[in-house]
Design an enzyme around this catalytic site. Structure first.
Site, mmCIF file in Angstrom:
data_model
loop_
_atom_site.group_PDB
_atom_site.id
_atom_site.type_symbol
_atom_site.label_atom_id
_atom_site.label_comp_id
_atom_site.label_asym_id
_atom_site.label_seq_id
_atom_site.Cartn_x
_atom_site.Cartn_y
_atom_site.Cartn_z
ATOM 1 N N GLU A 257 45.941 34.547 38.416
ATOM 2 C CA GLU A 257 47.125 33.922 38.580
ATOM 3 C C GLU A 257 46.628 32.373 38.107
ATOM 4 O O GLU A 257 46.972 32.043 38.681
ATOM 5 C CB GLU A 257 47.648 33.606 39.755
ATOM 6 C CG GLU A 257 47.375 33.736 41.470
ATOM 7 C CD GLU A 257 46.076 34.876 41.151
ATOM 8 O OE1 GLU A 257 46.281 35.856 40.972
ATOM 9 O OE2 GLU A 257 45.973 34.806 42.957
ATOM 10 N N HIS B 243 41.329 36.800 40.131
ATOM 11 C CA HIS B 243 42.311 35.979 40.358
ATOM 12 C C HIS B 243 43.318 35.874 39.382
ATOM 13 O O HIS B 243 42.912 34.686 38.582
ATOM 14 C CB HIS B 243 42.373 35.198 41.666
ATOM 15 C CG HIS B 243 42.181 35.051 42.634
ATOM 16 N ND1 HIS B 243 43.533 35.803 43.958
ATOM 17 C CD2 HIS B 243 41.091 35.668 43.549
ATOM 18 C CE1 HIS B 243 43.140 35.909 45.059
ATOM 19 N NE2 HIS B 243 41.308 35.965 44.741
ATOM 20 N N CYS C 135 42.431 41.513 43.637
ATOM 21 C CA CYS C 135 41.145 40.965 45.429
ATOM 22 C C CYS C 135 41.453 41.967 46.557
ATOM 23 O O CYS C 135 41.220 43.039 46.289
ATOM 24 C CB CYS C 135 41.612 39.415 45.239
ATOM 25 S SG CYS C 135 40.196 38.854 46.290
#
Ligand code: XMP
Length: 564
Positions: free
Chosen positions: A209, A207, A83
Site C-alpha cells: 500500500e 507493504h 506483514c
C-alpha cells in the site's frame, strides 16, 4: 449501508498504513471497509465480502498482537496477509514466527521464484510480472470473462521476477504454515511472499500500500481482481444515490439540524441535506465566534443560500467570545473558554429554535475520524467530531437517542471533495484548507482582542489570496493547492522598524505553510524565495500595524501545525 455492494474487508491490526490500503483499493473502484482486527466475523459483517486483507501492526504475533476471528480461515473467502497479517496467518495456521536479529526496513529487494510448485492461483503472480501493467490488471475489474477462478491443479509453473519492496518489520516466518509455499525471498534471505497451494490465501512480508513499494498497486489489484474477482462498482454517483435514499428513509418527516463550521465536511453534509430533503426540513446553524477568517461568515451564508438553504441561522456571538477571552493569555485556558462557551451558545440557540424532540442531528464525521490512527478501529468508541474536539452534551444526547445522521462516515477526505463537487458545492469551498475550531484565537498568541483579530484577518487574507493567485513552481496548479494548510499567526511581540524618517514599532507576523497527508505529521513547504519576499512586502505595505514578517520553518513533530 452499502451491503448490496461487493467489498474488500480490511482487518486493522493497528498499522499506520491500514487506512492507505483502503484508499488504494477504493481508487480501483472497489468499496473497502476497515474494521478492528479482532472484530467478530458474523454473517452480517461478511455479507458482500469478496476478500479480506489482514493489515500490518506495530505488535508481534508472539507478544500482545491480537488475532482475527478464526472464522476467517473457515469461510472460504480469499485472504491477503500484509506483514503482520501474513505473520498472523502463519501462526494461526501452524507455522512459526520469530524475531529477526536485524530489522528489515525500507527498500528491500525481493526475488520471486516459482519452479515446479503446485500453485492454486497463478493469476496472482501477474502482480509480479513486469510485462503486465496496472491498467491491464485493473481491466480485469470491468470484464466478466476473467471472473472465473482457475486453480492450476497439478500442472507446474515456472516464474521469476525481481523488484524493490518496502518493508518495516522485526519478525520473520521461520516456518511456513502447512500448505504454503515460499514464492518470494528478501535480499537478506527471508520469506517475502507466501502462497497457499490450494486455497486463495496469499501473503507478503512488505507493504504494497506504500507508494514507494514497487509492484505495490499491482499486488493489491491482482488480489482484488484476479483472486477475489471483484467488479469495479464503487463510484461517487452510486454512493450519492444510496446515501440519499438512506437519508430520506431515516429522517422521514422529522427536522434535521446541522451545525455548520464553514469547513468542507459540514458544508458537504449541508449540500446533501438540501439536495435530498424538502428544504424546510433542513435547519442549518452557524455560530460566528468572531474568530473567523476575513469574509468567512458572508462566504458560508452565500454558499448555503446558493445550495438552497431556507432555514439558515447565523448566530453572531463575537461580543460574547471576545468578552470571555479578555485578559486571557494561556493557550489551554483560551481553548477551554472557547469550547465551553461554544457549547453554551449552541444549546441556547438550538433550544431557541424549538424543534420537536424527534429532530435528527447531522454531523460531518468522516471515515478517517473513526479510524484511530495506529490503534485499530473499534478499539475505541466512535470518536465524536465536535466543533472544538470536546465532548458536546447535545451531540451525546442525540447519539444516545439514536438521532445522529453521519452521511460521510464511509468516506475519505478526497471522496468528500468529489461528493461536494457532484452536489454543486463551489470549488473554492471544496478545496479549502482545514481551519481549527477555536479559529484565530489559537493564531493570536497571548491575549485576543478585536483589533488583533482584524490585523490578522487582513494579513492572512493577503497571504491566502496570493497563494491562490500564484502558480506552483511546476506550473500545474496554484500554490494554495500545493500546500495542505497555510495561514498567518500574530506574535505577541512588537519590533522596531523604519517608516520614512521615523522609527516604527510594529507587530511580528508569522507565515506558516505545510504539506501533510492527514495533519498528524507535517513538512514545511519550500516556497520559492521570490514568492515569500513579495508576499511579505505586500503584507507590510498594506497592513500598517505589521512591522515584520517571518516564515515558520519547523516541521511537525516537534512543532505542531498551529501555534497554540
Ligand atoms: P496541530 O496544531 O495539532 O494541528 O498540529 C493539526 C490539525 O488540526 C487542526 N486543529 C484543530 N482542528 N479543532 C479543530 O477542529 C481544534 O481545536 C484544532 N486545533 C488544531 C489544525 O489546524 C491542523 O489542521
Amino acid at each position: 449501508m452499502m451491503n448490496k455492494t461487493e467489498k474488500i474487508l480490511v482487518l486493522d491490526f493497528g498499522s499506520q498504513t491500514t487506512a492507505l490500503i483502503g484508499r488504494r483499493i477504493r481508487e480501483f473502484g472497489v468499496y473497502t471497509e476497515i474494521i478492528a482486527g479482532d472484530a467478530p466475523l458474523t454473517e452480517a459483517v461478511l455479507t458482500g465480502v469478496k476478500g479480506v486483507i489482514l493489515s500490518g501492526s506495530p505488535d508481534s504475533v508472539y507478544d500482545e498482537g491480537i488475532a482475527p476471528d478464526k472464522r476467517i480461515y473457515e469461510c472460504g473467502i480469499p485472504l491477503l496477509g500484509v506483514c503482520y497479517g501474513l505473520q498472523r496467518m502463519t501462526t494461526d495456521l501452524g507455522g512459526l514466527v520469530e524475531p529477526l536479529a536485524k530489522m528489515e526496513y525500507g527498500g528491500v529487494e525481493v526475488e520471486i521464484q516459482i519452479d515446479g510448485q503446485k500453485i492454486a492461483h497463478r493469476q496472482f503472480l501477474a502482480a509480479f510480472d513486469a510485462a503486465i501493467s496496472l491498467d491491464q490488471l485493473l481491466e480485469n475489474g470491468g470484464s466478466e470473462e476473467t471472473r472465473a477462478y482457475e486453480p492450476l491443479s497439478d500442472s507446474t509453473l515456472q516464474f521469476s521476477a525481481r523488484f524493490t519492496a518496502w518493508m518495516s518489520h522485526g519478525d520473520t516466518l521461520t516456518r511456513l504454515a502447512p500448505g504454503f509455499v515460499q514464492a518470494g525471498t528478501s535480499a537478506s534471505g527471508f520469506p517475502a511472499v507466501a502462497l497457499h497451494q490450494e486455497k486463495p490465501w496469499v501473503g507478503v512480508q512488505f507493504h504494497p500500500e506504500v507508494s514507494h513499494c514497487e509492484r505495490g498497486s499491482e499486488i493489491l489489484a491482482a488480489f482484488v481482481f484476479s483472486v477475489c474477482h471483484c467488479k469495479k462498482e464503487w463510484t461517487m454517483e452510486r454512493y450519492v444515490e444510496e446515501v440519499r435514499a438512506e437519508l430520506s428513509a431515516r429522517a422521514g418527516d422529522n427536522p434535521v439540524l446541522l451545525l455548520i463550521s464553514g469547513g468542507v465536511d459540514s458544508t458537504v453534509v449541508g449540500a446533501l441535506l438540501l439536495k435530498t430533503l424538502p428544504t424546510e426540513q433542513a435547519h442549518l446553524m452557524y455560530i460566528d465566534t468572531g474568530l473567523m477568517r476575513k469574509n468567512e461568515t458572508q462566504g458560508v451564508k452565500k454558499t448555503l443560500e446558493k445550495l438552497g438553504a431556507k432555514n439558515l441561522y447565523i448566530i453572531d456571538a463575537e461580543t460574547e467570545f471576545l468578552a470571555a477571552l479578555k485578559g486571557k493569555e494561556e493557550p489551554e485556558t483560551k481553548r477551554k473558554i472557547i469550547g465551553d462557551l461554544f457549547i453554551t451558545i449552541q444549546e441556547r440557540e438550538v433550544a431557541r429554535l424549538g424543534l420537536p424532540e424527534s429532530y435528527f442531528l447531522a454531523q460531518g464525521t468522516l471515515y478517517t475520524d473513526l479510524i484511530e490512527s495506529g490503534k485499530g478501529v473499534g478499539k475505541k468508541a466512535r470518536l465524536i467530531k465536535s466543533h472544538h474536539n470536546v465532548g458536546s452534551p447535545l451531540v451525546d444526547a442525540k447519539r444516545n437517542a439514536g438521532k445522529i445522521i453521519e452521511p460521510l462516515d464511509r468516506l475519505y477526505k478526497d471522496e468528500v471533495r468529489a461528493l461536494g463537487r457532484l452536489l454543486g458545492v463551489d470549488e473554492d469551498v471544496v478545496t479549502r484548507h482545514p481551519f481549527p475550531g477555536p479559529g484565530l484565537a489559537v493564531r493570536i498568541l497571548g491575549e485576543v482582542t478585536r483589533e488583533k483579530c482584524d490585523i490578522l484577518r487582513e494579513a492572512d487574507a493577503i497571504f491566502i489570496d496570493e497563494l491562490k493567485r500564484r502558480r506552483a513552481p511546476d506550473g500545474t496548479g496554484s500554490l494554495y493547492d500545493e500546500v495542505w494548510q497555510a495561514f498567518a499567526a500574530l506574535l505577541p511581540v512588537r519590533s522596531v522598524g523604519v517608516a520614512g524618517d521615523s522609527r516604527k514599532y510594529g507587530w511580528a507576523l508569522v507565515l506558516r505553510a505545510i504539506v501533510s497527508s492527514d495533519g498528524m505529521t507535517a513538512d514545511v513547504y519550500r516556497f520559492p524565495m521570490k514568492d515569500l519576499l513579495e508576499i511579505s512586502g505586500m503584507i507590510t505595505n498594506t497592513v500598517k500595524e505589521i512591522g515584520r514578517v517571518t516564515y515558520d520553518i519547523s516541521s511537525k513533530p516537534p512543532a505542531t501545525i498551529e501555534w497554540e
